[in-house]
Structure formats: structure tokens, C-alpha cells
Write a protein that holds these residues in place. Sequence first.
Motif, PDB file in Angstrom:
ATOM      1  N   VAL A  64       0.825  -1.204   0.000  1.00 51.35           N
ATOM      2  CA  VAL A  64       0.000   0.000   0.000  1.00 51.35           C
ATOM      3  C   VAL A  64       0.864   1.261   0.000  1.00 51.35           C
ATOM      4  O   VAL A  64       0.585   2.219  -0.732  1.00 51.35           O
ATOM      5  N   THR A  65       1.926   1.277   0.789  1.00 50.40           N
ATOM      6  CA  THR A  65       2.770   2.465   0.891  1.00 50.40           C
ATOM      7  C   THR A  65       3.414   2.812  -0.451  1.00 50.40           C
ATOM      8  O   THR A  65       3.406   3.968  -0.881  1.00 50.40           O
ATOM      9  N   GLU A  66       3.954   1.796  -1.144  1.00 50.09           N
ATOM     10  CA  GLU A  66       4.574   2.026  -2.445  1.00 50.09           C
ATOM     11  C   GLU A  66       3.526   2.488  -3.466  1.00 50.09           C
ATOM     12  O   GLU A  66       3.772   3.400  -4.267  1.00 50.09           O
TER      13      GLU A  66
ATOM     14  N   GLY B 101      -3.266  12.668   7.238  1.00 53.54           N
ATOM     15  CA  GLY B 101      -3.659  11.425   6.577  1.00 53.54           C
ATOM     16  C   GLY B 101      -2.509  10.448   6.446  1.00 53.54           C
ATOM     17  O   GLY B 101      -2.671   9.244   6.662  1.00 53.54           O
ATOM     18  N   VAL B 102      -1.326  10.955   6.097  1.00 57.20           N
ATOM     19  CA  VAL B 102      -0.140  10.102   5.986  1.00 57.20           C
ATOM     20  C   VAL B 102       0.215   9.507   7.340  1.00 57.20           C
ATOM     21  O   VAL B 102       0.530   8.309   7.447  1.00 57.20           O
ATOM     22  N   LYS B 103       0.165  10.316   8.380  1.00 54.24           N
ATOM     23  CA  LYS B 103       0.498   9.831   9.726  1.00 54.24           C
ATOM     24  C   LYS B 103      -0.497   8.754  10.170  1.00 54.24           C
ATOM     25  O   LYS B 103      -0.116   7.750  10.788  1.00 54.24           O
ATOM     26  N   LEU B 104      -1.771   8.940   9.865  1.00 55.47           N
ATOM     27  CA  LEU B 104      -2.784   7.943  10.217  1.00 55.47           C
ATOM     28  C   LEU B 104      -2.552   6.645   9.455  1.00 55.47           C
ATOM     29  O   LEU B 104      -2.717   5.550   9.997  1.00 55.47           O
TER      30      LEU B 104
ATOM     31  N   LEU C 175       0.200   5.372   8.557  1.00 54.71           N
ATOM     32  CA  LEU C 175       1.363   4.645   9.084  1.00 54.71           C
ATOM     33  C   LEU C 175       1.062   3.895  10.377  1.00 54.71           C
ATOM     34  O   LEU C 175       1.805   2.992  10.752  1.00 54.71           O
ATOM     35  N   ILE C 176      -0.034   4.259  11.044  1.00 52.64           N
ATOM     36  CA  ILE C 176      -0.360   3.566  12.294  1.00 52.64           C
ATOM     37  C   ILE C 176      -1.568   2.641  12.151  1.00 52.64           C
ATOM     38  O   ILE C 176      -1.885   1.892  13.059  1.00 52.64           O
ATOM     39  N   ILE C 177      -2.216   2.699  11.007  1.00 53.53           N
ATOM     40  CA  ILE C 177      -3.369   1.825  10.758  1.00 53.53           C
ATOM     41  C   ILE C 177      -2.889   0.606   9.983  1.00 53.53           C
ATOM     42  O   ILE C 177      -2.106   0.735   9.031  1.00 53.53           O
ATOM     43  N   PRO C 178      -3.323  -0.604  10.328  1.00 55.05           N
ATOM     44  CA  PRO C 178      -2.910  -1.820   9.613  1.00 55.05           C
ATOM     45  C   PRO C 178      -3.183  -1.720   8.110  1.00 55.05           C
ATOM     46  O   PRO C 178      -4.182  -1.135   7.698  1.00 55.05           O
TER      47      PRO C 178
END
Length: 249
Positions: free
Chosen positions: A40-42, A87-90, A92-95
Motif C-alpha cells: 500500500v505504501t509504495e 492522513g499520511v500519519k494515520l 502509518l499507524i493503521i494496519p
Amino acid sequence: MVFWMIVMAANLVVGAFVGLTGVAGFLLPIVYTGPLGMGVTEGLALSFAAFIVSGALGSVNYNKAGNLDIPFGIRLSLGSLAGAVLGVKLNLIIPESTVKVILYVVVLLSGISILLRKDKSQEEGRAYVISDHLAATLILGFVTGAVCSLSGAGGPVLVMPLLVVLGIGIRTAVGVALFNSVFIGIPACIGYMMQCSVKDLLPVMAAALVFHGIGVVYGSRNAVKINQILLKKGIAVFSILIAIWKLAL
């Protein structure tokens, strides 16, 4: 070879749709996380890089046509800039599995909103026009920026229908939404790139942006030749079916 062909073809086609209609960018994360099997990140890093390109190219064309309210776009984008960081920070902490569900739900709702939204200008007779209200503009920008950067939805597909509902004419709404997507895309792309292997991702990004840019330019130049209502409805139906399929898996 298949991987590169999908990357180039997807960005070319989606870029053309964005140039033609102002929407469809939200399909890119599905391609990256679906057929290409990327994380997802990529996928989000690549998608938001493309949104910056399409937003910049598209808003220039709409400005030339007199369909971009730059002062209002700047006010909206100030809120979106802050919202995108959140949104980016959220994300990174959400599965990752939860983020995928959020992505497909946003795609589903976006498709429904496109399908239901009327394409007639409704600037006249509006009792409320959001561009006249600074606080409401900033709040809208913040909320939509956070949702878009968290889920990977392109700005226009979420922002444009809301602007129309809130008293902005359809053409101006598309122009402002494209302009706004640049300000969502920059912090989102940087944030997600910081979580990836930049060395591995840069060649893919370079190819993606070239073909996405070609698609946007082609689409924007041929927008007047296409029945946009029919095209938007087709994109909406396709998006709804894809989202339902992915959510059912």
C-alpha cells in the motif's frame, strides 16, 4: 516486462481519463496494490506523484479556459496541505489491511457520487456558496485532504462533487479540485516515499509519470470531443464494481 507494460498502460489510460473528465486518479492505487502486487505504501507514493502531475497540468488548462478560481483554490489547499500530513500519519499507524478497506470504500463512494452527481452548472440560485466562507473552506480542505492522503483517492473525485453541492459551478469545481490535488499530493507523496526504498521506486515512478503526463495532455486536448457525461458514468460503474469485488474478497 509485464510489470512495466501494466505500469505504463495504466498511467496512460488513467491520465487520459483525468484529462478528459477530471476524475479517475483513484484507480491508480487499485492497479498498484492489485494486479502489480505492490504494498500500500509504495502504491500510494506512486499514485500521489501522478496526482501532482495531473493536477498541475489539468489546472493550467482550466485556468487558461477561465475555469479556475485561484484565490479560493489557495484557501482550500491550505487546509488540504495540513490534512494531507495528518492522513499520511494515520496511514502509518493503521494496519495495511484496514487501509485497503478504506481505499475501496472511498472508491465505492466516489463512484456512487459520480454516478449520482448532475453535470449541470448550478451557480445561480444558490443560497450558500462555500467560497464566501473562509472557515468552512479551510475545514473542507483539511477533511478532504486527510481522507484523500489516507486512502489514496485522487482529490478531484472527492472534492469536486462536494464543491458542486456547496454552490460552486461544475467547471470551476473541476479546476479547483485539480489545483487542490497538487497540494494534497506533495505532502502525501513525500510522506509515503520516506517509508519506501526510494532507489527501487524511482525507476517505476519515472516511467509512470511520463506516461501519466502524456495521457493527461492527450485527454485535456480532446475533452471537448468526448461525451463526458457518458464517460464519467462508465468510470463510475467500473469503480463501483471493482470496489464491491475487492471488498467481497
